[in-house]
Design an enzyme around this catalytic site. Sequence first.
Site, PDB file in Angstrom:
ATOM      1  CB  ALA A 147      -0.908  -0.015   1.225  1.00  0.00           C
ATOM      2  CB  SER A 148       1.463   3.831  -2.552  1.00  0.00           C
ATOM      3  OG  SER A 148       1.715   2.929  -3.600  1.00  0.00           O
ATOM      4  CB  VAL A 149       3.811   6.958   0.982  1.00  0.00           C
ATOM      5  CG1 VAL A 149       3.750   8.163   1.903  1.00  0.00           C
ATOM      6  CG2 VAL A 149       4.979   6.050   1.342  1.00  0.00           C
TER       7      VAL A 149
END
Length: 393
Positions: free
Chosen positions: A70-72
């Site tokens: 899950a990206s920043v």
Amino acid sequence: MTDTPTLDERRNRLVDQITSGRTLPRTVERAMRTVPRDRFLPGLDPSRAYTDEAVTIKDNPDGPQPLSLASVPSIVAMMLGQLDAQPGDRILEVGAGTGYNAALLAEIVGPDGAVTTVDIDTDVALHARTMLDRAGYDRVTVMQRDGLLGAPGNAPYDRLIATVGLWDIPRAWWGQLADGGRLVLPLRWRGQTRSVSLIRRGDTLVSEGMELCGFVPIIGQDGERTVELFDGRIRLHHDVDQEVRGDRLRDVFSGPVVETWAEARVGGQEPFDGVWLRATMKDDTVCRLEATSEALASGVRRPAIPVRTPAVVVDDSLAYMILLREDMDPARPWRLGAAGYGPAGAALARRMVAHIDAWGADRTAVPAMTIYATAAPAGGHPISKKESVIVLA
């Protein structure tokens, strides 16, 4: 005794934090305040879902980088701002991840739009499908398929966004993005990754902006190489069209280092990644140097950023960017320079310093990028990929 904030309050505080440093389109901000990120990260402490950090959702047994994460959130917001999706748009997302990004896109395009997200990994696609259904976004289409092929069955798309790093523009995407449509992707060249926003104009993609980022590379593209030096303690990451040979550089760190200093200085929180970007406009010898802690302990001159510093490599010599603290300018105490090794190390250090000072004279300038599906016309600086040609000007 203070009350524990609710998840809604945590989510809004995170969005407040993101928007304090960046102006987002109203639709993106509303979507981020609406979609519950914690619902897409089961098993994680819900409060951690509202910190500005990436979360691994599937480890890679064959390497250090995860297969999916899950990206920043601030990077998610930045890329959605670049995408500028509108209500009613048809969107393709490559890299389903947790499904959270697709839910944000579904909020933005509304009931009159359509979102398709694809992922090559069966487990990741199933996770995204399950989480989207649980969160009430069953209208999003999830497909388990190779993202390099896109999803032609739902094309054409007004917007196409990739949440995995790409070294090249897949040929299949050209036929699926509508003329005038927008493509946002983390594009890799010369060792760096930039989130580039591109508009399709016939057989060209023309940039509207680019931002520094980092993403797990997509499976199936093989355009980068790694050369290990100094018993594996230093690595050079370069493109396949660049001639970086380990046999010629085997003894490069056995000799003395030459340091050359630029006029440019930076503050403690001031980014200087623009040096790298500007250097790739004209110099085909630019790549990425990675130095381990063991290399630094052995006396190798510390790079500006040990895990990712721009370097220039020619034959049996190289130079890379370094820093020196000088307190004569409190606002910008760090002076930039270059360390050179090998017979041509001094000349290459001067070359790197020239790139630094060119950036220092105009720190906000960003090159214009045009990507061609076929051969590029004369002019600009071409970088040839397997399925496209990038021209920087």
